[in-house]
Design an enzyme around this catalytic site. Structure first.
Site, PDB file in Angstrom:
ATOM      1  N   TYR A 117       0.851  -1.198   0.000  1.00  0.00           N
ATOM      2  CA  TYR A 117       0.000   0.000   0.000  1.00  0.00           C
ATOM      3  C   TYR A 117       0.883   1.243   0.000  1.00  0.00           C
ATOM      4  O   TYR A 117       1.743   1.399   0.858  1.00  0.00           O
ATOM      5  CB  TYR A 117      -0.883  -0.054   1.251  1.00  0.00           C
ATOM      6  CG  TYR A 117      -1.909   1.045   1.394  1.00  0.00           C
ATOM      7  CD1 TYR A 117      -3.254   0.783   1.134  1.00  0.00           C
ATOM      8  CD2 TYR A 117      -1.565   2.318   1.820  1.00  0.00           C
ATOM      9  CE1 TYR A 117      -4.218   1.774   1.281  1.00  0.00           C
ATOM     10  CE2 TYR A 117      -2.526   3.320   1.962  1.00  0.00           C
ATOM     11  CZ  TYR A 117      -3.850   3.036   1.699  1.00  0.00           C
ATOM     12  OH  TYR A 117      -4.812   4.009   1.858  1.00  0.00           O
ATOM     13  N   GLY A 118       0.678   2.111  -1.005  1.00  0.00           N
ATOM     14  CA  GLY A 118       1.455   3.353  -1.080  1.00  0.00           C
ATOM     15  C   GLY A 118       0.659   4.513  -0.519  1.00  0.00           C
ATOM     16  O   GLY A 118       0.508   4.655   0.688  1.00  0.00           O
ATOM     17  N   GLY A 119       0.061   5.324  -1.388  1.00  0.00           N
ATOM     18  CA  GLY A 119      -0.734   6.459  -0.924  1.00  0.00           C
ATOM     19  C   GLY A 119      -2.232   6.174  -0.913  1.00  0.00           C
ATOM     20  O   GLY A 119      -3.021   7.039  -0.558  1.00  0.00           O
ATOM     21  N   GLU A 248       2.494  -4.087  -9.710  1.00  0.00           N
ATOM     22  CA  GLU A 248       1.284  -3.859  -8.906  1.00  0.00           C
ATOM     23  C   GLU A 248       1.211  -4.755  -7.665  1.00  0.00           C
ATOM     24  O   GLU A 248       0.134  -5.252  -7.300  1.00  0.00           O
ATOM     25  CB  GLU A 248       0.030  -4.019  -9.791  1.00  0.00           C
ATOM     26  CG  GLU A 248       0.059  -3.054 -10.984  1.00  0.00           C
ATOM     27  CD  GLU A 248      -1.273  -2.876 -11.695  1.00  0.00           C
ATOM     28  OE1 GLU A 248      -2.232  -3.601 -11.375  1.00  0.00           O
ATOM     29  OE2 GLU A 248      -1.360  -1.974 -12.555  1.00  0.00           O
ATOM     30  N   PHE A 251       4.439  -9.299  -7.439  1.00  0.00           N
ATOM     31  CA  PHE A 251       5.701 -10.044  -7.398  1.00  0.00           C
ATOM     32  C   PHE A 251       6.469  -9.801  -6.101  1.00  0.00           C
ATOM     33  O   PHE A 251       7.355 -10.579  -5.751  1.00  0.00           O
ATOM     34  CB  PHE A 251       6.597  -9.662  -8.592  1.00  0.00           C
ATOM     35  CG  PHE A 251       5.979  -9.903  -9.946  1.00  0.00           C
ATOM     36  CD1 PHE A 251       4.955 -10.834 -10.127  1.00  0.00           C
ATOM     37  CD2 PHE A 251       6.432  -9.208 -11.060  1.00  0.00           C
ATOM     38  CE1 PHE A 251       4.390 -11.055 -11.383  1.00  0.00           C
ATOM     39  CE2 PHE A 251       5.880  -9.421 -12.325  1.00  0.00           C
ATOM     40  CZ  PHE A 251       4.852 -10.345 -12.472  1.00  0.00           C
ATOM     41  N   ILE A 253       7.239  -6.636  -2.631  1.00  0.00           N
ATOM     42  CA  ILE A 253       7.056  -5.307  -2.045  1.00  0.00           C
ATOM     43  C   ILE A 253       8.293  -4.483  -2.375  1.00  0.00           C
ATOM     44  O   ILE A 253       9.415  -4.863  -2.024  1.00  0.00           O
ATOM     45  CB  ILE A 253       6.867  -5.398  -0.516  1.00  0.00           C
ATOM     46  CG1 ILE A 253       5.625  -6.254  -0.202  1.00  0.00           C
ATOM     47  CG2 ILE A 253       6.752  -4.009   0.095  1.00  0.00           C
ATOM     48  CD1 ILE A 253       5.364  -6.431   1.293  1.00  0.00           C
ATOM     49  N   ILE A 254       8.090  -3.374  -3.058  1.00  0.00           N
ATOM     50  CA  ILE A 254       9.214  -2.499  -3.403  1.00  0.00           C
ATOM     51  C   ILE A 254       9.722  -1.861  -2.117  1.00  0.00           C
ATOM     52  O   ILE A 254       8.966  -1.214  -1.391  1.00  0.00           O
ATOM     53  CB  ILE A 254       8.755  -1.422  -4.410  1.00  0.00           C
ATOM     54  CG1 ILE A 254       8.344  -2.088  -5.728  1.00  0.00           C
ATOM     55  CG2 ILE A 254       9.853  -0.393  -4.627  1.00  0.00           C
ATOM     56  CD1 ILE A 254       7.605  -1.159  -6.678  1.00  0.00           C
ATOM     57  N   TYR A 448      -7.711  11.123 -22.240  1.00  0.00           N
ATOM     58  CA  TYR A 448      -8.176  11.181 -20.863  1.00  0.00           C
ATOM     59  C   TYR A 448      -9.599  11.750 -20.883  1.00  0.00           C
ATOM     60  O   TYR A 448      -9.802  12.917 -21.209  1.00  0.00           O
ATOM     61  CB  TYR A 448      -7.235  12.073 -20.057  1.00  0.00           C
ATOM     62  CG  TYR A 448      -7.414  12.000 -18.560  1.00  0.00           C
ATOM     63  CD1 TYR A 448      -6.557  11.215 -17.781  1.00  0.00           C
ATOM     64  CD2 TYR A 448      -8.411  12.726 -17.913  1.00  0.00           C
ATOM     65  CE1 TYR A 448      -6.692  11.155 -16.405  1.00  0.00           C
ATOM     66  CE2 TYR A 448      -8.564  12.655 -16.542  1.00  0.00           C
ATOM     67  CZ  TYR A 448      -7.698  11.878 -15.793  1.00  0.00           C
ATOM     68  OH  TYR A 448      -7.835  11.818 -14.422  1.00  0.00           O
TER      69      TYR A 448
END
Lengths: 531, 531
Positions: A117-119, A248, A251, A253-254, A448
């Site tokens: 989980y990032g932001g 995503e 694979f 956790i960065i 967009y």
């Protein structure tokens, strides 16, 4: 304080002028609102955690509620109703690579699913917990956002993965540098999230997408750490960087990100030009980018977006004067607003501006100086706040995006808009649709599209409207040479469309990589790859 | 006619001036030659094929000899001696995707190994047949080199994979376009080979590496065709393009390549500047590229390469005058030649030149106009022919290359040069070593080192000298932050060093992809991945 059920800081408000509300009323009919749940009632719905307390994570209902959803429209509706369905059983906030490794070991021994989980700004369902027999542990990297190293010769900065846009830029700016990555979600989204979901920033024309900025780093996987060394370029086989990019959370956790930074530019300006009609505007920007004039951003609104922006901007008298002036100069009804920027040294910027103006003039462009450029700059991260105001005015807004080669841009854009505009006709509902191109390449452009519609009688029926719209547009995209996402990623919402884009053999290759790094299938199941 | 045992066309000769031979004699001692085998004696050594005749391939000894080796120094020595060891059992020249599929099916039914073959210009052993119990079928794409489609809106050209550099450019130039990809091997190497081995061209500063030019295409694999759709950019998960790039024939046979092309530039010029010494030259070009001045190529020779180039150029009187002039202007002993180019529209080129000159002047650069730039342009694809002349003069030349971040460039360059220079000291042999940087990035630079030494008493002993040199340099590279290849690829010669660079987990991921696309392990065994 950050809104628990919407975008951004509670103190930040966008104004919706009376003129704008009238504009929407005319197009969609009178808006109407659905009742918002209170935080307390939402908290009361959080079920008991399936996990026992542990020093590495929290099982507090509030933490679990706050990490249960992203910022997609279904997420928004769920949060407004206070009915989220699935919640993580616990939320961890590791402070070191060592703690990330402990969490992976814990997941293995206690048979958990993990969601990196990032932001929490995903608009495609990336971080929503699946309905899983395994307990779900969300791993927020929010406490790992420091600038760890800056190599001023190679212009490489090493960050913790949880650095938000402002954390990235403030730490770099203090030393005279910028990453130059400014997605619309910049205030809240994180470096690790950008990498994991292949983000693109508003000035990608100068600085590149996150793919060009991500130089290397580490992915902690169940098969051990995958360390990507930094090289300016390499011919040493397939590039594993490009496998971490867009992974995503499937694979690993960065845990550390090395990015290519730039010295702060000497000069930066943004300009507004009105083109008389869409066909000429489209041709003008395609040729401008193919001529490699060094611009730093370029955003072309179609006629309906231009009209909508002018209506929502307020100041109807000023706008009327502007429109009279533009019409006199040849940009009347059907005009399209182009915003472009130059960033760099003054002499280069002056030449780029001169070449761009000359080029655009040949297509009937009416140059209006920096006023609209400054407006764009002021509001560049504000658009997501608009959902709040529209909601209060009784309307729902969502956006979607793709990219395609130039030969398909016009056709795909019209097909997407038509698929949305007509989608709710059976219910007698209209949809207000408008589009811009904001990331342009020699080969093609992003598309967009924003769409506004009225909520149905209740939340579930409103969600059904969205599902119909989303499905119509997503099908149109993958059946008409578009990628299912240019900048938002795949998540769970786009995963059903990915096989059509990549083909079965490529999907099987991605599944085999997932098994390689995560043999037990614990990482973010259902995101990117449908199981 | 193409040389059977060396580089290029027989009719193309480089001159080695007397002055150049004296320069080498002084540094390495008197050269001496080894006897060249005749084509007939080489043909006589080709063993019987293990394959029966078939309409899809040839088992003629001449075809098998001509496809048995690339252009590495071991290949050169083997060809000169006429002793090649391994030969393909047959050579196929498919003319269609359908025939490529038939060859894959044949390989499965007849239990063959397949080696995809482009221009045969590998300098790392990519296409050399392994000693295999399975018969080996080399698949040359030479008959699939046509321009199949040109999308002038999206600037995408579709080619057969076997198009050589001249075939690519002549077919595009006829319509006003260029790919802009000019590796030194351009005359012979092919588009499919560039993609498979992650090639970089001399003007990568403007046009990008093949990674940026390769938009999509098809890889025929044993698990079916992998079709990579073209998008200007995408956030839809890991990028399979980047798995085809650098796959070196291990995952499949590239059957169609779509590339991003550019309109032919209005103006292009190359200039020569002498910098007074290496430290200043290095800093000057690093800052120049980091300032993003839009140049199209940049090549900086170190002092020894500069001196060697001037010696081998002939015209000793003119060179003496030039050196006197340069010394007066502050670029005496230790001077380094920088060649740079501008490509694009005239106004932009004028500004880029002005900014580059001003920048370089601050580092003591002496500008010499376009004379040396024109020389570079004339000879840009000629360097590989030099091996022939040096060989005849009694010397052996080879090159190797890497890339690293700026903070490591100087250290790695000196370490590589030292590892080569001292490598044969135990035999009392000197090695003449010189280097240039020719692909520069904001993050770092390529390092391209040439080395000249004397042959030993016979071919096997000469090969041993090369092995010692290659091993010393390769170890130095991977132990000092370099990639094992910036532009030549991995092949068989660099494969032992790849695990050190990528790590065991990444290697296992590549092996799992290889099994996915090629379950029986038929494709190019031993290249890229050691088995």
């Amino acid at each position: 304080m950050r809104r628990w059920n919407g975008w951004g800081e509670e103190t930040t408000q966008m104004e919706m002028p009376a003129h704008g509300a009238a504009f929407l009323r005319e197009r969609l009919g009178e808006g109407h609102t659905l009742p918002d749940a209170s935080l307390d009632s939402a908290l009361a719905r959080v079920p008991a955690s399936r996990l026992a307390p542990h020093p590495l994570y929290s099982i507090e209902p509030r933490d679990r509620l706050m990490h249960a959803r992203g910022q997609s429209l279904p997420d928004w509706l769920a949060l407004r109703e206070g009915v989220l369905g699935q919640y993580p059983d616990a939320v961890a906030l590791p402070e070191s690579v060592e703690q990330i490794r402990q969490l992976l070991a814990l997941a293995d021994s206690a048979d958990l699913c993990l969601i990196p989980y990032g932001g929490g700004t995903s608009v495609a369902g990336h971080i929503n917990p699946p309905a899983s027999l395994r307990p779900v542990l969300t791993v927020s990297l929010a406490h790992m956002g420091r600038l760890l190293d800056l190599d001023e010769q190679s212009l490489i900065a090493t960050f913790g993965p949880g650095a938000s846009g402002p954390q990235v830029e403030s730490q770099l700016r203090a030393k005279g540098y910028t990453l130059g990555h400014f997605p619309q979600s910049w205030e809240l989204s994180t470096l690790g999230g950008w990498v994991a979901s292949r983000s693109s920033g508003q000035q990608s024309l100068r600085y590149g997408r996150i793919e060009q900025l991500f130089a290397g780093g580490t992915l902690e996987t169940f098969a051990g750490p995958l360390e990507i060394p930094t090289f300016p370029a390499s011919a040493a086989g397939p590039d594993l960087r490009e496998v971490v990019l867009g992974s995503e959370g499937r694979f690993g956790i960065i845990s550390e990100v090395k990015v290519r930074v730039s010295a702060l530019p000497e000069d930066e300006r943004f300009y507004g030009v009105f083109l008389p009609d869409w066909p000429r505007a489209l041709q003008a920007i395609r040729q401008l980018v193919q001529a490699r004039v060094p611009l730093s951003m370029l955003r072309l609104s179609n006629a309906m977006e231009t009209q909508t922006q002018l209506a929502l901007a307020g100041h109807p008298n000023q706008i009327a004067w502007l429109e009279r002036y533009l019409a006199l100069r040849g940009a009347g009804e059907g005009k399209c607003l182009l915003t472009f920027g130059v960033t760099g040294n003054r002499r280069q910027n002056a030449l780029s501006l001169r070449q761009a103006r000359q080029h655009l003039k040949a297509f009937g462009g009416v140059f209006t100086g920096t006023l609209l450029g400054k407006k764009w700059q002021q509001n560049r991260f504000r658009f997501p706040y608009l959902r709040e105001n529209l909601w209060q005015a009784g309307y729902v807004v969502d956006t979607l995006e793709t990219a395609t080669d130039w030969c398909h841009v016009d056709g795909l854009l019209h097909a997407i808009e038509a698929s949305l505009r007509d989608c709710l006709a059976a219910e007698g509902e209209r949809v207000h649709v408008f589009t811009h191109l904001s990331h342009v390449y020699g080969e093609g452009s992003s598309i967009y599209t924003s769409y506004v519609f009225r909520p149905a009688a209740d939340y579930p029926a409103t969600l059904e409207r969205w599902k119909a719209l989303k499905q119509a547009a997503s099908r149109t995209i993958v059946e008409n040479h578009g990628t299912i996402s240019h900048q938002h990623g795949v998540g769970k919402d786009h995963a059903p469309y990915l096989p059509r884009e990549k083909g079965e053999l490529a999907m099987a290759a991605l599944h085999s990589l997932s098994r390689h790094f995560d043999p037990a299938g614990r990482l973010n199941p259902g995101t990117l790859l449908e199981d």
